[in-house]
Motif scaffolding. Structure first.
Motif, PDB file in Angstrom:
ATOM      1  N   ARG A 135      39.812  40.019  34.913  1.00 44.81           N
ATOM      2  CA  ARG A 135      39.777  39.170  33.782  1.00 44.81           C
ATOM      3  C   ARG A 135      39.110  39.847  32.731  1.00 44.81           C
ATOM      4  O   ARG A 135      38.118  40.923  33.004  1.00 44.81           O
ATOM      5  CB  ARG A 135      38.942  37.814  34.240  1.00 44.81           C
ATOM      6  CG  ARG A 135      39.718  36.923  34.824  1.00 44.81           C
ATOM      7  CD  ARG A 135      40.623  35.925  34.297  1.00 44.81           C
ATOM      8  NE  ARG A 135      39.983  34.802  33.929  1.00 44.81           N
ATOM      9  CZ  ARG A 135      39.546  33.921  34.718  1.00 44.81           C
ATOM     10  NH1 ARG A 135      39.690  33.587  35.832  1.00 44.81           N
ATOM     11  NH2 ARG A 135      38.716  32.979  34.036  1.00 44.81           N
TER      12      ARG A 135
ATOM     13  N   PRO B  46      41.193  34.565  40.738  1.00 42.91           N
ATOM     14  CA  PRO B  46      42.340  34.343  39.513  1.00 42.91           C
ATOM     15  C   PRO B  46      42.450  32.963  39.608  1.00 42.91           C
ATOM     16  O   PRO B  46      42.166  31.916  40.329  1.00 42.91           O
ATOM     17  CB  PRO B  46      43.713  34.826  40.676  1.00 42.91           C
ATOM     18  CG  PRO B  46      43.001  35.640  41.574  1.00 42.91           C
ATOM     19  CD  PRO B  46      41.701  35.613  41.836  1.00 42.91           C
TER      20      PRO B  46
ATOM     21  N   GLU C 226      32.705  31.647  37.834  1.00 43.65           N
ATOM     22  CA  GLU C 226      32.790  31.944  39.258  1.00 43.65           C
ATOM     23  C   GLU C 226      32.739  33.334  39.714  1.00 43.65           C
ATOM     24  O   GLU C 226      33.405  34.144  38.979  1.00 43.65           O
ATOM     25  CB  GLU C 226      33.811  31.307  39.725  1.00 43.65           C
ATOM     26  CG  GLU C 226      33.905  31.059  41.349  1.00 43.65           C
ATOM     27  CD  GLU C 226      35.071  30.132  41.841  1.00 43.65           C
ATOM     28  OE1 GLU C 226      35.520  29.261  41.061  1.00 43.65           O
ATOM     29  OE2 GLU C 226      35.697  30.379  43.128  1.00 43.65           O
TER      30      GLU C 226
ATOM     31  N   ALA D  21      40.319  31.029  38.106  1.00 47.27           N
ATOM     32  CA  ALA D  21      39.133  30.175  38.408  1.00 47.27           C
ATOM     33  C   ALA D  21      38.415  30.218  37.135  1.00 47.27           C
ATOM     34  O   ALA D  21      38.500  31.081  36.399  1.00 47.27           O
ATOM     35  CB  ALA D  21      38.234  30.970  39.435  1.00 47.27           C
TER      36      ALA D  21
ATOM     37  N   LYS E 273      37.668  38.801  42.669  1.00 38.28           N
ATOM     38  CA  LYS E 273      37.053  37.432  42.923  1.00 38.28           C
ATOM     39  C   LYS E 273      35.703  37.260  41.996  1.00 38.28           C
ATOM     40  O   LYS E 273      34.975  36.233  42.188  1.00 38.28           O
ATOM     41  CB  LYS E 273      36.415  37.628  44.323  1.00 38.28           C
ATOM     42  CG  LYS E 273      37.345  37.910  45.300  1.00 38.28           C
ATOM     43  CD  LYS E 273      38.373  36.717  45.636  1.00 38.28           C
ATOM     44  CE  LYS E 273      39.323  37.222  46.793  1.00 38.28           C
ATOM     45  NZ  LYS E 273      40.271  36.236  46.970  1.00 38.28           N
TER      46      LYS E 273
END
Lengths: 460, 773
Positions: free
Chosen positions: B274, B327, B333, B329, B323
């Motif tokens: 991301r 993905p 997080e 989220a 993480k």
């Protein structure tokens, strides 16, 4: 809320509601029905007091409606449908007639479901209408699936497809949503189905189940409500609810992080601190049922681009269980309306059927998709309305903490229908919104709310 | 958690390092600079020597002459080359030298391997990197630090980050050997071996007092705002005792990439990584790092020495990119490695101990690997935490006899050894409700508290030299492995008490066909016993949730390889073809929710479920790789490598009951790298300047395993190809000064190594400055 302890009370209240409120639903042209409506609260309270004063410890089997209907007699009537077998497949398939008394005792929804199923048995409807109270039959006597609806195994407008066997045929071997519904079921005996008052540790244990990797929490945090358009960035583009600040921009679309999650966090926190355990347990149940409803629709929608999401739509509703069973939302919904459950199932199968007929990576036949989605959502909304009715009626015959818990549940689930109510009848929507936002309500308010709901959600 | 160094503190540290390195007091001697700058510099002399040795450090003809001299007993067995004695003659291998590292300026030890044939470096996080050798990584490769095994029983089946926990600034060179090699390196040597060899103290036999020299290294990179450095002390006391040690740190920010790497199939944007709003800077990147090390060397005799060494690596606040966030989220997080530490301590005696141990080495080692993870969900006030520690005690004996003359034109020698390691595991997991400040300890961690894993073995390899042009080698190893873990009733974890024994062997032939060409062929077996990660771990991996299988059996490999090596004044070429088979390969098989262990909601809720199984059939990887170096007049050189691997294996899934459903008997193996290669060019002046370039390329990889399809690290449909061009330049004025720079990713390519979560750095500058006395 202690569901096991309250089962009998809910059965009673459901039956009361069935007879009393049901009469109102079709009684606009019937002065007598209107009169009955006016006596609803009295009847309700009388019923409650009678039951108590008569000392009916086993109120389940001996519970009666004011007109003398018992659970057993309802079952007898259902059995009448049996001879017509194929013409009344839902009743036969549900197995209600085989162990009707037990089912009735355990679940008031069975009565409603049975009656609703009889809506298909038009020729028997008048008989049962006389015995059960005109309301239910008025509601369902003419309520048949739309011609455009998908019904497995029945001649309809849909081509042959994978759902015709009446089963859900999985696309993927693993459906992770099943585990999340399973976690909900594991939380239930700790909190809202706990026969005792949930302790702080119960809340922590439940929260642990809720918070596991890839579990309920992970999905609540990202859930968007596909009933609403994507959040606009103001420049023709869209924003994702998972990004900072976006949930606050459009809480309705970003329902998970903006609306559901705060309820869950607050309920867990207060419950773990010993504050209103029953109330917070009820809030958690309601918030997660809301999540399941939104999720089922969301996954069915996004199945357009991701085929396996159809599996999740099915799983979020059923918990991965077959039609005659169900966890999570399906279990709760069945308790209130077997008929709605059947129709939701058909709707989910319609979605699967569409994706079978339109099986490319990206679905192209959006008209069929929309038909399937509409069928599914209509049934879900109807089912949710029946769940709300059920709780309203149960609340009306409860007191103290129990009543508070019902009301906490209703204040979360009630507004779930707001969007649809606003589309169908904005006046009722406004009225109900005010009702669910109230700090306290009277039995008259409840009756009015039930009437309003029944007036809008007439057919699944 | 806050970064361990605030910005002002980082600046203070940099200044301190600089002052420390430049302090005259740091040096007891005052070496004068060369009077004539035109004189060859010390490093260049070394470089000429290196050229004679060959690029990959293999023994060449000169070395053969040296061996002849050994037979005649006239050798001067200098202790300074003791560390070089451990070779893998006749195998496919390359070496990354210190000078390569100084020119390439890699971001980590694994990053230093990107230009080696047959090696492909995957990155799940900016703070992690896992070298693939011939298409395999993790448990199927052996990682060594100065011949001490880094592999332990918690190594994961997929890529792992552990080679990253070596400070590249302490490395003198890295040897990469490709192909199975369990005869020498025991379990896990399925696909190859990587050995990072640390820098040694400078030892002058004529020194009779105290000599102190120091060096400071400073580094800055624009793409990730990396700032860091190292101070190093090189000391000698008298002719026998030497020491080298230092401290280092780095603070690394979020990595800017060239942009989004789109799906090759539909152009969609992958969920991993991301980005910030600029669509270039990657969330889930950045970390801090502190290192320290010390190495004492004591010469017992001119031919024997003792080594006592300790290396400590501490990484802080390192997010796992795929993480952080996961993905789909929310943005905040994050799974983060709060602590990732490695401590390696060892004592070693090595040298010439007689004709049956003309070269011998006994090492006692201790290693501690520590991880502390937290997966934080601020929106719901929860932190899932875990801590895993493994302490490894090891002993290793390696030896080589003198070369015996067995018959006219027939000479032989024997290599032999024995080794054993014992792991003890501590593991815990917890859940914190931050709004209530309550911590709940789970019944088990990722592993089982108190698990142990032990193995031991002995090997022997013989070598015959016939007619001074044909070398035959053969050997074998016997091993015993034992794994033990307690039962955990609450989580439904079975007790593990397994013992395996293994026999493996190898054989090879090397024909010095001409003065300029050698032909080679090898067959070598590998095996890997299931470790505690396979047998007991439950964890979220890239493809999904993986749970244990206590009934796994060892996997075995066999590599057949053939190579040709050409040597001439201007050209060195090394090319290999290979075919590796893997029997009972341990692979991820998809599982249904109902097959999850009891009381493991995280399993039931995961999108993809896997369990490790032994494949029923044979997996195969074949490929070709090679490199060539062209040495041109006037300081120009050109080097190129190319690698290709193709792998498939039995489908680990169950055949569906419905015969109409598609089921492939054989499927691609997971994360096999695509066709890839490199080109490097360099011009070095006699005055210490150099200018060069580096070019890396890879083609599309769309042959995906079943687990790859659900792996968010791989874009939908595969990983697109790329080509990345770097420009390099620098100036060396030994031993006082080195400045080197890389203008990386000149075209600002958006690229990703197959299987990585992290896109490669954007166009930017890396600067490295070293000063010393």
């Amino acid at each position: 809320m202690n569901r096991a302890a309250n089962a009998n009370r809910r059965l009673l209240s459901a039956l009361l509601g069935l007879c009393l409120v049901g009469a109102v639903a079709c009684g606009e042209d019937d002065p007598e029905a209107t009169d009955t409506s006016n006596s609803t609260s009295n009847s309700t309270s009388n019923s409650t007091s009678n039951s108590t004063s008569n000392g009916t410890s086993n109120s389940t089997s001996n519970s009666t409606t004011p007109d003398g209907l018992t659970c057993e007699s309802a079952c007898e009537m259902l059995a009448m449908c049996d001879p017509i077998g194929n013409e009344c497949p839902d009743v036969v398939a549900s197995g209600i007639e085989t162990d009707c008394a037990t089912e009735c005792a355990a679940n008031p929804g069975i009565i409603l479901g049975a009656v609703e199923s009889l809506g298909e048995c038009a020729e028997y409807a008048p008989i049962l209408a006389d015995r059960l109270g005109a309301g239910e039959m008025c509601m369902f006597g003419d309520c048949m699936p739309a011609a455009s609806d998908y019904s497995p195994g029945v001649e309809d407008e849909w081509p042959e497809c994978i759902s015709d066997d009446g089963q859900y045929n999985q696309i993927e071997m693993v459906i992770s949503s099943i585990g999340r519904v399973g976690a909900f079921e594991e939380m239930a005996p700790l909190l809202w189905e706990n026969p005792n008052t949930p302790t702080a540790d119960d809340f922590l244990d439940a929260r642990e189940l809720y918070a596991v990797d890839e579990g309920l929490d992970s999905r609540v945090q990202r859930r968007e409500d596909e009933h609403y358009p994507k959040v606009s960035d103001g420049n023709g583009g869209t924003l994702s609810c998972r990004d900072a600040g976006v949930p606050e921009m459009d809480p309705k679309r970003c329902v998970g992080p903006a609306l559901i999650l705060p309820v869950i966090n607050d309920a867990f926190q207060k419950g773990a601190m010993g504050e209103d355990p029953e109330v917070n347990a009820a809030r958690l149940e309601a918030a997660l049922l809301w999540f399941f409803y939104v999720s089922s629709y969301k996954e069915a929608t996004t199945c357009t681009g991701t085929k396996k999401d159809c599996d999740s739509a099915w799983a979020y509703y059923t918990g991965g269980e077959p039609r005659d069973s169900g966890y999570g939302l399906a279990k709760e919904l069945q308790r209130s309306s077997k008929w709605a459950h059947e129709r939701v199932w058909d709707g989910i199968l319609a979605v699967r059927c569409w994706r079978d007929l339109d099986s490319g990576d990206e679905a192209m036949d959006l008209d069929t998709r929309d038909r399937a989605l509409s069928q599914m959502d209509k049934a879900l909304l109807y089912g949710v309305s029946r769940m709300i009715e059920d709780r309203l009626l149960a609340m009306s015959v409860s007191t103290g903490t129990e009543r508070e818990a019902y009301w906490a549940w209703l204040q979360i689930m009630g507004p779930v229908l707001d969007r649809e109510l606003m589309e169908r009848d904005s006046a009722i929507a406004t009225s109900l919104a005010a009702f669910f936002a109230s700090d306290s309500v009277t039995d008259e308010d409840i009756t009015a709310a039930v009437q309003s709901l029944r007036g809008v959600f007439t057919c699944p | 958690m806050d970064r361990i160094f605030s910005a002002p503190l980082r600046i203070q540290l940099l200044i301190s390092l600089l002052l420390c390195a430049m302090s005259p007091a740091a040096s007891a001697q005052d070496p004068s600079p060369p009077e004539d700058p035109s004189e060859p510099l010390e490093g260049e002399d070394e470089e000429e020597d290196d050229k004679e040795e060959g690029e990959d450090g293999e023994e060449d003809e000169d070395e053969g002459d040296e061996e002849t001299e050994l037979i005649e007993g006239e050798e001067d067995y200098s202790v300074d080359v003791i560390g070089e004695r451990l070779t893998n003659p006749g195998r496919a291998k390359t070496r990354v030298e210190r000078k390569d590292i100084e020119i390439r300026l890699p971001r980590s030890a694994p990053d230093a391997l990107r230009y080696e044939p047959g090696v492909y470096v995957q990155q799940t996080a900016q703070s992690q990197a896992s070298p693939y050798i011939r298409g395999r990584t993790g448990q199927q490769t052996v990682l060594l630090f100065d011949e001490v095994r880094l592999n332990n029983s918690l190594f994961r089946s997929g890529p792992n980050q552990y080679f990253f926990t070596i400070d590249s600034r302490t490395i003198d060179h890295i040897d990469v050997m490709r192909g199975s090699a369990s005869t020498r390196y025991a379990s896990d040597a399925i696909a190859g071996v990587i050995n990072a060899v640390p820098i040694e103290p400078t030892m002058d036999p004529k020194e009779d007092g105290l000599r102190l020299t120091s060096r400071g290294m400073f580094r800055y990179a624009t793409a990730d705002n990396e700032t860091g450095g190292r101070v190093q002390l090189d000391a000698q006391y008298g002719p026998r005792l030497g020491f080298i040690g230092g401290f280092g740190y780095r603070s690394i920010g979020r990595l800017e990439s060239g942009g989004i790497v789109y799906s090759p199939r539909d152009g969609s944007i992958p969920e991993v990584p991301r980005f910030e709003d600029d669509d270039r800077t990657q969330l889930g990147t950045g970390f801090d790092e502190i290192t320290s090390d010390g190495r004492f060397v004591y010469r017992l005799t001119p031919k024997q020495r003792l080594v006592l060494a300790a290396y400590d690596y501490r990484q802080r606040d390192a997010p796992r990119t795929d993480k952080c966030p996961p993905p789909e989220a929310p943005f905040n997080e994050c799974l983060k490695y709060d602590e990732q530490d490695r401590t390696v301590v060892y004592a070693r005696a090595e040298g010439d101990f007689g004709e049956w141990a003309k070269w011998g080495r006994l090492t006692l080692s201790f290693q501690r690997q520590h991880e502390r993870r937290t997966s934080e969900r601020p929106l719901s006030f929860t932190i899932n935490g875990g801590r895993d520690d493994v302490n490894t005690f090891g002993v290793a004996l390696q030896s080589e006899t003198r070369r015996f003359k067995l018959a006219p034109s027939v000479e032989g020698l024997l290599r032999y050894g024995a080794d054993g390691y014992h792991d003890r595991v501590s593991s815990q997991a917890w859940l914190i409700f931050t709004d209530l400040d309550i911590t709940r300890i789970r019944s088990r961690g990722q592993y089982i508290e108190g698990s142990t894993y032990s193995w031991g073995g002995a090997f022997s390899e013989g070598e015959l030299l016939l007619w001074e042009q044909l070398v035959l080698r053969a050997g074998g190893r016997a091993s015993v492995i034992r794994a033990q873990a307690d039962q955990d009733v609450e989580s439904g974890t079975e007790r593990v008490d397994r013992t395996w024994s293994a026999l493996v062997g190898n054989a090879g032939v090397e024909w010095w066909a001409t003065d300029w060409m050698t032909l080679l062929g090898n067959v070598d077996q590998g095996y890997r016993a299931p470790n505690l990660d396979d047998l007991t771990s439950r964890q979220q991996t890239g493809p999904g949730f993986q749970f244990e299988n206590a009934n796994l059996e060892p996997e075995r490999s066999m590599t057949l390889e053939s190579g040709v090596q050409l040597f001439s004044r201007y050209l060195e070429l090394d090319a290999w073809v290979y075919r590796s088979t893997l029997d009972q390969a341990i692979a991820r098989a998809q599982r249904r929710a109902e097959e999850c262990p009891p009381n493991t909601t995280a399993c039931n809720s995961s999108r993809s479920l896997f369990q490790l199984v032994n494949l029923d059939g044979q997996a195969v990887i074949w490929g070709a790789e090679g490199g060539a170096k062209l040495v041109l007049p006037h300081g120009f050189s050109l080097r190129a490598t190319v690698s290709y691997a193709w792998g498939d294996g039995p489908n680990p899934g169950d055949r569906p009951d419905d015969p109409n459903l598609n089921f492939e008997e054989r499927v691609p193996l997971s994360r096999i790298p695509p066709l890839n290669g490199t080109v490097e060019g360099l011009w070095r002046s006699a005055y210490g300047y150099y200018v060069g370039f580096g070019y890396r390329w890879a083609t599309l990889q769309d042959r995906l395993a079943i687990s790859d399809e659900s792996d968010a690290r791989i874009p939908f449909g595969g990983t697109p190809g790329f080509s990345v061009f770097d420009v390099r330049a620098g100036y060396r004025y030994d031993p006082y000064f080195l400045v080197s720079a890389v203008f990386e990713n000149v075209t600002d390519e958006a690229y990703r190594y197959h299987g990585s979560s992290v896109n490669g750095p954007a166009r930017g500058l890396i600067l490295n400055l070293e000063v010393g006395y």
